[in-house]
Write an enzyme that holds these catalytic residues in place. Sequence first.
Site, PDB file in Angstrom:
ATOM      1  N   SER A 159       0.877  -1.187   0.000  1.00  0.00           N
ATOM      2  CA  SER A 159       0.000   0.000   0.000  1.00  0.00           C
ATOM      3  C   SER A 159       0.903   1.222   0.000  1.00  0.00           C
ATOM      4  O   SER A 159       2.019   1.186   0.532  1.00  0.00           O
ATOM      5  CB  SER A 159      -0.877   0.013   1.249  1.00  0.00           C
ATOM      6  OG  SER A 159      -1.434   1.302   1.457  1.00  0.00           O
ATOM      7  N   TYR A 171      -0.916  -0.288  10.153  1.00  0.00           N
ATOM      8  CA  TYR A 171      -1.084  -0.571   8.725  1.00  0.00           C
ATOM      9  C   TYR A 171       0.142  -0.081   7.937  1.00  0.00           C
ATOM     10  O   TYR A 171       0.677  -0.810   7.088  1.00  0.00           O
ATOM     11  CB  TYR A 171      -2.358   0.111   8.227  1.00  0.00           C
ATOM     12  CG  TYR A 171      -2.766  -0.243   6.821  1.00  0.00           C
ATOM     13  CD1 TYR A 171      -3.293  -1.497   6.526  1.00  0.00           C
ATOM     14  CD2 TYR A 171      -2.632   0.675   5.786  1.00  0.00           C
ATOM     15  CE1 TYR A 171      -3.687  -1.826   5.239  1.00  0.00           C
ATOM     16  CE2 TYR A 171      -3.027   0.355   4.495  1.00  0.00           C
ATOM     17  CZ  TYR A 171      -3.550  -0.890   4.221  1.00  0.00           C
ATOM     18  OH  TYR A 171      -3.936  -1.220   2.939  1.00  0.00           O
TER      19      TYR A 171
HETATM   20  N1  NAD Z   1      -8.865  -0.665  -1.168  1.00  0.00           N
HETATM   21  C1  NAD Z   1      -7.854   0.171  -0.959  1.00  0.00           C
HETATM   22  O1  NAD Z   1      -8.013   1.388  -0.993  1.00  0.00           O
HETATM   23  C2  NAD Z   1      -6.474  -0.387  -0.707  1.00  0.00           C
HETATM   24  C3  NAD Z   1      -5.390   0.479  -0.808  1.00  0.00           C
HETATM   25  C4  NAD Z   1      -4.119  -0.018  -0.579  1.00  0.00           C
HETATM   26  C5  NAD Z   1      -3.927  -1.345  -0.269  1.00  0.00           C
HETATM   27  N2  NAD Z   1      -5.024  -2.165  -0.162  1.00  0.00           N
HETATM   28  C6  NAD Z   1      -4.763  -3.561   0.165  1.00  0.00           C
HETATM   29  O2  NAD Z   1      -5.403  -4.373  -0.797  1.00  0.00           O
HETATM   30  C7  NAD Z   1      -5.719  -5.640  -0.223  1.00  0.00           C
HETATM   31  C8  NAD Z   1      -7.166  -5.962  -0.514  1.00  0.00           C
HETATM   32  O3  NAD Z   1      -7.974  -4.925   0.037  1.00  0.00           O
HETATM   33  P1  NAD Z   1      -9.500  -4.673  -0.375  1.00  0.00           P
HETATM   34  O4  NAD Z   1      -9.634  -3.228  -0.657  1.00  0.00           O
HETATM   35  O5  NAD Z   1      -9.934  -5.662  -1.366  1.00  0.00           O
HETATM   36  O6  NAD Z   1     -10.158  -4.926   1.061  1.00  0.00           O
HETATM   37  P2  NAD Z   1     -11.330  -5.932   1.497  1.00  0.00           P
HETATM   38  O7  NAD Z   1     -11.527  -5.665   2.961  1.00  0.00           O
HETATM   39  O8  NAD Z   1     -12.481  -5.779   0.577  1.00  0.00           O
HETATM   40  O9  NAD Z   1     -10.673  -7.375   1.278  1.00  0.00           O
HETATM   41  C9  NAD Z   1      -9.730  -7.921   2.174  1.00  0.00           C
HETATM   42  C10 NAD Z   1     -10.015  -9.408   2.273  1.00  0.00           C
HETATM   43  O10 NAD Z   1      -9.004 -10.024   3.088  1.00  0.00           O
HETATM   44  C11 NAD Z   1      -9.639 -11.028   3.860  1.00  0.00           C
HETATM   45  N3  NAD Z   1      -8.900 -11.307   5.072  1.00  0.00           N
HETATM   46  C12 NAD Z   1      -8.664 -10.460   6.108  1.00  0.00           C
HETATM   47  N4  NAD Z   1      -8.023 -11.097   7.087  1.00  0.00           N
HETATM   48  C13 NAD Z   1      -7.828 -12.381   6.680  1.00  0.00           C
HETATM   49  C14 NAD Z   1      -7.228 -13.522   7.267  1.00  0.00           C
HETATM   50  N5  NAD Z   1      -6.680 -13.484   8.498  1.00  0.00           N
HETATM   51  N6  NAD Z   1      -7.205 -14.689   6.548  1.00  0.00           N
HETATM   52  C15 NAD Z   1      -7.754 -14.753   5.321  1.00  0.00           C
HETATM   53  N7  NAD Z   1      -8.358 -13.694   4.709  1.00  0.00           N
HETATM   54  C16 NAD Z   1      -8.399 -12.519   5.394  1.00  0.00           C
HETATM   55  C17 NAD Z   1     -11.017 -10.439   4.207  1.00  0.00           C
HETATM   56  O11 NAD Z   1     -11.952 -11.443   4.580  1.00  0.00           O
HETATM   57  C18 NAD Z   1     -11.377  -9.702   2.930  1.00  0.00           C
HETATM   58  O12 NAD Z   1     -12.180 -10.478   2.076  1.00  0.00           O
HETATM   59  C19 NAD Z   1      -5.382  -5.525   1.272  1.00  0.00           C
HETATM   60  O13 NAD Z   1      -4.109  -6.114   1.500  1.00  0.00           O
HETATM   61  C20 NAD Z   1      -5.321  -4.038   1.496  1.00  0.00           C
HETATM   62  O14 NAD Z   1      -4.504  -3.701   2.580  1.00  0.00           O
HETATM   63  C21 NAD Z   1      -6.287  -1.726  -0.388  1.00  0.00           C
END
Ligand code: NAD
Length: 278
Positions: A159, A171
């Site tokens: 991120s 984070y």
């Molecule tokens: N959406 C954003 O703005 C953004 C920005 C930067 C980075 N990210 C990163 O992208 C990735 C995906 O994020 P997203 O936006 O799809 O979020 P999201 O919350 O929609 O998806 C995250 C998924 O990870 C799963 N998860 C969490 N803990 C877990 C565990 N212990 N075991 C198995 N699964 C687990 C959750 O059930 C969820 O389905 C993450 O790593 C997040 O940090 C997202």
Amino acid sequence: MNDTANERADQPRANGRFAGRTVLITGAAGDIGRATAVRLAGDGAHVVLADIADGIETTAAMCADVNAAAEPATVAFDVTHEIDVQRAFEDLSAQGITADLLFNNAGYQGDFENVVDYDATDFRRVLEINVTGVFVVMKWFARTLIATGRPGAIVNTASMAHGGAPNMAAYSASKAAVVALTKTAAKDLAPASIRVNSVSPAFIGPGHMWDRQVELQAGTPSQYFSDEPDEVAAQMIAAVPLRRYGSLDEVAAAVQFLLSDDASYITAFDIQVSGGAT
Ligand SMILES: NC(=O)c1ccc[n+]([C@@H]2O[C@H](COP(=O)([O-])OP(=O)(O)OC[C@H]3O[C@@H](n4cnc5c(N)ncnc54)[C@H](O)[C@@H]3O)[C@@H](O)[C@H]2O)c1
């Protein structure tokens, strides 16, 4: 473009670039994992969808819709439980499924608090999921793949918070660790012809994390953001040179490139999917 043309332009192209490849995606019930699964399935990949949340079946149905040959498989494990991760890879192998590509994407944003108020239990939980979880899944993916002698590729989700986002101590620390872990793994796995890269999204939406961070930054006093969610959203966008948040599919496109053979000489690299935000 009319609506039909727009819809067609939005569909992932089924050009089969990933035909014969199997990609394991963690966080596949979430926004970015789902968008990437659908994109890769549409490009010919077999998809193995992992999450602890129920939504993996929905993602599987969406993948099958774009490409019946994707043959989605689902597997439920918590990325922080190494024994469950190990068993999942062993069970998949017993079914004749060995992923040669990994999108290591499950993640948790954690609390939003000033560092002086941040709860140490939540801090540990964020590092457990975002760092230990990424490490454990990468370890068992690589062990399983190396046993077959096949090459492969990994993309870890970091991120732009790796630069230090306010109120996000755990984070930010976790995502900086993902970038470093990616570089070490790239060196360790190069002899096995496994490339390891990361993506660093900034503000991505619409979706769960965008809504959550707007609401929680507004609810956390700081000199950086308003206490009104609409104003927080505008402040975040104002910090992006391209003046918009990125789409889920724009993250998926970067992952698709890094996992593809088009990136065959790229390893130990982080692609910032940030609209120019640093
Ligand atoms: N959406 C954003 O703005 C953004 C920005 C930067 C980075 N990210 C990163 O992208 C990735 C995906 O994020 P997203 O936006 O799809 O979020 P999201 O919350 O929609 O998806 C995250 C998924 O990870 C799963 N998860 C969490 N803990 C877990 C565990 N212990 N075991 C198995 N699964 C687990 C959750 O059930 C969820 O389905 C993450 O790593 C997040 O940090 C997202």
